[in-house]
Design a protein around this motif. Sequence first.
Motif, mmCIF file in Angstrom:
data_model
loop_
_atom_site.group_PDB
_atom_site.id
_atom_site.type_symbol
_atom_site.label_atom_id
_atom_site.label_comp_id
_atom_site.label_asym_id
_atom_site.label_seq_id
_atom_site.Cartn_x
_atom_site.Cartn_y
_atom_site.Cartn_z
ATOM 1 N N ASP A 108 0.820 -1.215 0.000
ATOM 2 C CA ASP A 108 0.000 0.000 0.000
ATOM 3 C C ASP A 108 0.851 1.261 0.000
ATOM 4 O O ASP A 108 0.376 2.329 0.381
ATOM 5 C CB ASP A 108 -0.937 0.005 1.214
ATOM 6 C CG ASP A 108 -2.016 -1.063 1.120
ATOM 7 O OD1 ASP A 108 -2.441 -1.371 -0.011
ATOM 8 O OD2 ASP A 108 -2.413 -1.597 2.165
ATOM 9 N N GLU A 109 2.104 1.154 -0.382
ATOM 10 C CA GLU A 109 3.001 2.295 -0.506
ATOM 11 C C GLU A 109 3.719 2.219 -1.843
ATOM 12 O O GLU A 109 3.778 1.166 -2.475
ATOM 13 C CB GLU A 109 4.023 2.299 0.639
ATOM 14 C CG GLU A 109 4.922 1.068 0.658
ATOM 15 C CD GLU A 109 5.964 1.118 1.741
ATOM 16 O OE1 GLU A 109 6.719 2.115 1.796
ATOM 17 O OE2 GLU A 109 6.043 0.156 2.522
ATOM 18 N N THR A 110 4.248 3.328 -2.285
ATOM 19 C CA THR A 110 4.959 3.378 -3.557
ATOM 20 C C THR A 110 6.196 2.486 -3.519
ATOM 21 O O THR A 110 6.915 2.434 -2.521
ATOM 22 C CB THR A 110 5.366 4.826 -3.882
ATOM 23 O OG1 THR A 110 4.186 5.619 -4.010
ATOM 24 C CG2 THR A 110 6.155 4.901 -5.176
ATOM 25 N N SER A 111 6.431 1.780 -4.606
ATOM 26 C CA SER A 111 7.644 0.989 -4.775
ATOM 27 C C SER A 111 8.639 1.785 -5.613
ATOM 28 O O SER A 111 8.304 2.271 -6.695
ATOM 29 C CB SER A 111 7.317 -0.336 -5.477
ATOM 30 O OG SER A 111 8.500 -1.072 -5.728
ATOM 31 N N HIS A 112 9.852 1.928 -5.115
ATOM 32 C CA HIS A 112 10.904 2.687 -5.811
ATOM 33 C C HIS A 112 12.062 1.744 -6.103
ATOM 34 O O HIS A 112 12.639 1.145 -5.179
ATOM 35 C CB HIS A 112 11.372 3.855 -4.937
ATOM 36 C CG HIS A 112 12.394 4.730 -5.591
ATOM 37 N ND1 HIS A 112 13.219 5.581 -4.872
ATOM 38 C CD2 HIS A 112 12.750 4.897 -6.895
ATOM 39 C CE1 HIS A 112 14.007 6.224 -5.699
ATOM 40 N NE2 HIS A 112 13.757 5.816 -6.931
ATOM 41 N N PHE A 113 12.388 1.600 -7.366
ATOM 42 C CA PHE A 113 13.474 0.703 -7.736
ATOM 43 C C PHE A 113 14.142 1.173 -9.023
ATOM 44 O O PHE A 113 13.579 1.959 -9.799
ATOM 45 C CB PHE A 113 12.976 -0.739 -7.894
ATOM 46 C CG PHE A 113 11.966 -0.948 -8.984
ATOM 47 C CD1 PHE A 113 12.333 -1.414 -10.231
ATOM 48 C CD2 PHE A 113 10.620 -0.693 -8.752
ATOM 49 C CE1 PHE A 113 11.400 -1.610 -11.236
ATOM 50 C CE2 PHE A 113 9.672 -0.891 -9.746
ATOM 51 C CZ PHE A 113 10.067 -1.356 -10.991
ATOM 52 N N LEU A 114 15.360 0.692 -9.243
ATOM 53 C CA LEU A 114 16.077 0.917 -10.487
ATOM 54 C C LEU A 114 15.940 -0.329 -11.354
ATOM 55 O O LEU A 114 16.182 -1.450 -10.896
ATOM 56 C CB LEU A 114 17.556 1.198 -10.225
ATOM 57 C CG LEU A 114 17.890 2.454 -9.420
ATOM 58 C CD1 LEU A 114 19.403 2.558 -9.235
ATOM 59 C CD2 LEU A 114 17.349 3.711 -10.076
ATOM 60 N N GLN A 115 15.558 -0.119 -12.598
ATOM 61 C CA GLN A 115 15.487 -1.196 -13.582
ATOM 62 C C GLN A 115 16.633 -0.990 -14.572
ATOM 63 O O GLN A 115 16.729 0.058 -15.210
ATOM 64 C CB GLN A 115 14.138 -1.164 -14.299
ATOM 65 C CG GLN A 115 13.975 -2.240 -15.338
ATOM 66 C CD GLN A 115 12.686 -2.126 -16.121
ATOM 67 O OE1 GLN A 115 12.521 -2.807 -17.133
ATOM 68 N NE2 GLN A 115 11.763 -1.268 -15.699
ATOM 69 N N ILE A 116 17.485 -2.004 -14.695
ATOM 70 C CA ILE A 116 18.728 -1.893 -15.460
ATOM 71 C C ILE A 116 18.775 -3.009 -16.497
ATOM 72 O O ILE A 116 18.526 -4.174 -16.166
ATOM 73 C CB ILE A 116 19.939 -2.002 -14.506
ATOM 74 C CG1 ILE A 116 19.893 -0.893 -13.441
ATOM 75 C CG2 ILE A 116 21.250 -1.964 -15.287
ATOM 76 C CD1 ILE A 116 20.735 -1.179 -12.227
#
Length: 230
Positions: A108-116
């Motif tokens: 229920d919270e934003t997911s923050h990730f790097l996609q490489i």
Amino acid sequence: MIEKRPSNDRGSTNIDWLDSRHSFSFGQYHDASRQSHGALRVINDDRVAALQGFGTHPHRNAEIVSYVLSGALEHRDSMGNGNVIKPGQFQYMSAGRGVTHSEFNPNDETSHFLQIWLLPNEENAEPAYAQSDIAQIEPKNGLQLIASNIDPAAPIQWRTDATLWRGSYTIGDSGELPGNGDRGYLHVIKGKLQLGEISLSEGDAAAISNESSSLNLVGLEDSEFLWFSL
């Protein structure tokens, strides 16, 4: 040569569930000077809204890494893998001759990730999957070895001509970046760093090519970064 690539020069995709910044040409964002750097093809800084994500879609002949910074990312693929990736974890998928997968934010919270994405050094190989957690990797001089095709100590053994380190510096830390200087790419996740004469802040990057001098990095703030030797 060291070329600074400011954060605000990146491309972007903004839709109701996705806020993404593109370091290289991707989707509808195209920049002829930002196609790739060595084997490095994509760095997308993605924020995915709660209970949203990327539906099942195919990939072929791509080395794909996701690094979760906050929130969570639920992965499923046609190899039978189904895992929730948490902050501090790297997920690796070699698409090889073909694979389908989905990436979903289960919280229920934003997911923050790097996609490489990186270009493979062999095509149509058997698809593969692996994970690595930074909590289990011993740092050396502020760097943690994440992935390599030449160093057997790397927890992720991938099929691309690159080595990836994750860095964590406090104020005043300094060190020489590994590699021969022929080609590399530094991406700042947070904080502020000094690379030679260039100051880099969150979202900034430095593309290195044919650099004869050593690459000395200094922490101006508590910082996190990725370093690709290419």
